[in-house]
Write a protein that holds these residues in place. Structure first.
Motif, mmCIF file in Angstrom:
data_model
loop_
_atom_site.group_PDB
_atom_site.id
_atom_site.type_symbol
_atom_site.label_atom_id
_atom_site.label_comp_id
_atom_site.label_asym_id
_atom_site.label_seq_id
_atom_site.Cartn_x
_atom_site.Cartn_y
_atom_site.Cartn_z
ATOM 1 N N GLY A 265 -19.561 14.616 -10.940
ATOM 2 C CA GLY A 265 -19.221 13.583 -11.984
ATOM 3 C C GLY A 265 -19.260 14.482 -13.535
ATOM 4 N N ASP A 266 -19.734 13.707 -14.306
ATOM 5 C CA ASP A 266 -19.712 14.167 -15.607
ATOM 6 C C ASP A 266 -20.992 14.937 -16.025
ATOM 7 N N GLU A 267 -22.102 14.845 -14.867
ATOM 8 C CA GLU A 267 -23.382 15.738 -15.164
ATOM 9 C C GLU A 267 -23.233 17.144 -15.248
ATOM 10 N N LEU A 268 -22.265 17.653 -14.308
ATOM 11 C CA LEU A 268 -22.049 19.268 -14.423
ATOM 12 C C LEU A 268 -21.026 19.600 -15.377
ATOM 13 N N PRO A 269 -21.359 20.542 -16.292
ATOM 14 C CA PRO A 269 -20.429 20.864 -17.522
ATOM 15 C C PRO A 269 -19.241 21.626 -16.950
ATOM 16 N N TYR A 270 -18.175 21.771 -17.545
ATOM 17 C CA TYR A 270 -16.791 22.210 -16.978
ATOM 18 C C TYR A 270 -16.877 23.551 -16.883
ATOM 19 N N THR A 271 -17.982 24.364 -17.323
ATOM 20 C CA THR A 271 -17.912 25.745 -17.154
ATOM 21 C C THR A 271 -18.609 26.072 -15.800
ATOM 22 N N SER A 272 -18.176 25.617 -14.740
ATOM 23 C CA SER A 272 -18.513 25.961 -13.330
ATOM 24 C C SER A 272 -17.236 26.575 -12.640
ATOM 25 N N LEU A 285 -9.149 29.767 13.831
ATOM 26 C CA LEU A 285 -10.306 29.466 13.094
ATOM 27 C C LEU A 285 -10.255 30.322 11.724
ATOM 28 N N LYS A 286 -10.510 29.704 10.624
ATOM 29 C CA LYS A 286 -10.739 30.405 9.322
ATOM 30 C C LYS A 286 -12.146 30.077 8.995
ATOM 31 N N ARG A 287 -12.700 31.501 8.737
ATOM 32 C CA ARG A 287 -13.996 31.647 8.313
ATOM 33 C C ARG A 287 -14.040 31.859 6.624
ATOM 34 N N ILE A 288 -14.846 31.105 6.002
ATOM 35 C CA ILE A 288 -14.656 31.390 4.563
ATOM 36 C C ILE A 288 -16.237 31.151 3.914
ATOM 37 N N ALA A 289 -16.588 32.279 3.230
ATOM 38 C CA ALA A 289 -17.658 32.052 2.469
ATOM 39 C C ALA A 289 -17.461 31.956 0.878
ATOM 40 N N ALA A 290 -18.133 31.039 0.159
ATOM 41 C CA ALA A 290 -17.843 30.894 -1.147
ATOM 42 C C ALA A 290 -18.993 30.718 -1.987
ATOM 43 N N THR A 291 -18.847 31.213 -3.169
ATOM 44 C CA THR A 291 -20.155 30.866 -4.169
ATOM 45 C C THR A 291 -19.745 29.971 -5.344
ATOM 46 N N ILE A 292 -20.530 28.918 -5.675
ATOM 47 C CA ILE A 292 -20.231 28.079 -6.960
ATOM 48 C C ILE A 292 -21.174 28.884 -7.773
ATOM 49 N N VAL A 293 -20.352 29.185 -9.073
ATOM 50 C CA VAL A 293 -20.998 29.730 -10.063
ATOM 51 C C VAL A 293 -21.210 28.775 -11.198
ATOM 52 N N VAL A 294 -22.360 28.579 -11.658
ATOM 53 C CA VAL A 294 -22.952 27.664 -12.877
ATOM 54 C C VAL A 294 -23.571 28.649 -13.918
ATOM 55 N N GLU A 295 -23.905 27.875 -14.931
ATOM 56 C CA GLU A 295 -24.304 28.799 -16.397
ATOM 57 C C GLU A 295 -25.677 28.675 -16.308
ATOM 58 N N ARG A 296 -26.460 27.429 -15.726
ATOM 59 C CA ARG A 296 -27.862 27.367 -16.054
ATOM 60 C C ARG A 296 -28.463 26.931 -14.698
ATOM 61 N N GLU A 297 -29.843 26.988 -14.578
ATOM 62 C CA GLU A 297 -30.828 27.005 -13.420
ATOM 63 C C GLU A 297 -30.567 25.665 -13.172
ATOM 64 N N GLY A 298 -30.595 24.715 -14.288
ATOM 65 C CA GLY A 298 -30.663 22.974 -14.086
ATOM 66 C C GLY A 298 -29.284 22.734 -13.433
#
Length: 355
Positions: A265-272, A285-298
């Motif tokens: 929702g609105d908790e997470l800033p758009y800069t992700s 089968l498709k094997r996918i590994a992905a990283t969610i990148v955020v700007e702050r530890e919080g």
């Protein structure tokens, strides 16, 4: 590209100007005969097919083929991606209530009869922040409208504000622009819309007015018929069965990002953002590994959630939608990393796939 001063927003309830027979005729034509004659809005059947009924395909004479680019533009969160998905007939652009969900130029194709429509969904033009990410997004918008055959300018029916005006001001003068008044089904009386349409005609020489709802298949059919005449006679650019030019790897990252925005929702800033680290195919089968990148530890804690439940749900919903899209089994592994200030770093923005 010519520019004109951005017009001021339209009042929420504009005073109706003198009658304009030409505009009234355009409105009647846009609604169709039944909609023009009815006292209220033209009714549509939500369960109707978005495309003409399937029949035995007939050979298409190459001399009759039409093909062209149609850009879909508008301010953030006005329904552009929903419209693209409805036009293509399958989900190729992610959607959420969070503004700036679309960050790339997404191309979706639909071939109907002798005509191939190449639709280009764009990010909403950004005016609030001047960081590297938004500069890249705005560059994408400007690039999309510079070399197309038709522009669909999407607004919410009966509304127009400064954000809409800034997008309208960017449109080139040498490309026909169609005013798509989306969410038309929320306007209770057709007569309430006519004064607004007159005020819009004063703002720009729109080629057509198309009041519609992207969720109503009959409106989508009508939009195809209106767009077709603006596309040039030329051979198709894509295979008639193609729906998008984006890779499966790209679609995987977008699907994860959609679930990320929808579930935080609105908790997470758009800069992700989401980066695909591995994409492998093992038979069905498709094997996918992905990283969610955020700007702050919080922000990392928001994504992971209590005992990892939020991250697990993001992965589960993304995996299920990808399996439905590709009709195969998907193994999806997600990680969350902090990259402070990435949205202000031009080099990092480019490394994450934003041109």
């Amino acid at each position: 590209m010519s520019r004109k001063p951005a017009p001021s927003p339209v009042p929420s309830q504009p005073v109706a100007p003198a009658a304009n027979p030409e505009l009234d005729a355009m409105l009647a034509r846009a609604l169709g005969k039944s909609g023009a004659d009815a006292p209220g809005l033209a009714q549509t059947d939500p369960d109707a097919s978005a495309a003409p009924e399937a029949s035995e395909p007939e050979p298409i004479d190459p001399a009759t083929q039409r093909c062209g680019f149609v850009a879909i533009v508008g301010k953030p969160n006005v329904g552009k991606s929903t419209l693209l998905n409805a036009l293509v007939g399958q989900k190729v652009s992610i959607t959420s209530r969070k503004a700036q969900t679309t960050r790339h130029r997404i191309t979706g194709m639909r071939t109907l009869g002798p005509t191939q429509f190449v639709f280009v969904d764009t990010p909403g033009f950004q005016t609030r922040h001047g960081n590297a990410l938004n500069r890249a997004l705005n560059k994408t918008v400007l690039g999309a409208v510079s070399d197309v055959d038709l522009i669909l300018f999407v607004v919410e029916a009966g509304h127009f504000n400064l954000a809409d005006a800034k997008v309208l001001d960017l449109l080139p003068a040498n490309v026909p622009v169609m005013l798509v008044a989306n969410k038309f089904d929320l306007v209770h009386r057709r007569g309430d819309l006519a004064p607004w349409l007159r005020s819009m005609q004063e703002r720009h020489p729109f080629a057509e007015f198309v009041p519609m709802s992207a969720k109503h298949p009959k409106d989508i059919q009508r939009l195809f018929a209106i767009c077709e005449k603006y596309l040039p006679l030329q051979p198709w650019m894509h295979d008639p069965d193609d729906l998008t030019d984006r890779s499966e790897r790209f679609m995987a990252s977008e699907m994860v990002r959609e679930k990320l925005f929808r579930l935080t929702g609105d908790e997470l800033p758009y800069t992700s953002t989401v980066v695909i680290d591995k994409f492998e195919e093992e038979g069905a089968l498709k094997r996918i590994a992905a990283t969610i990148v955020v700007e702050r530890e919080g922000h990392k804690g928001m994504v992971i959630g209590d005992k990892g439940e939020k991250l697990k749900r993001i992965g589960t919903e993304a995996r299920q939608e990808l399996e439905k899209l590709w009709d195969c089994k998907v193994y999806l592994e997600l990680w969350v990393k902090v990259r402070s200030g990435w949205a202000d770093d031009d080099a990092r923005v480019r490394s994450f796939g934003y041109e």
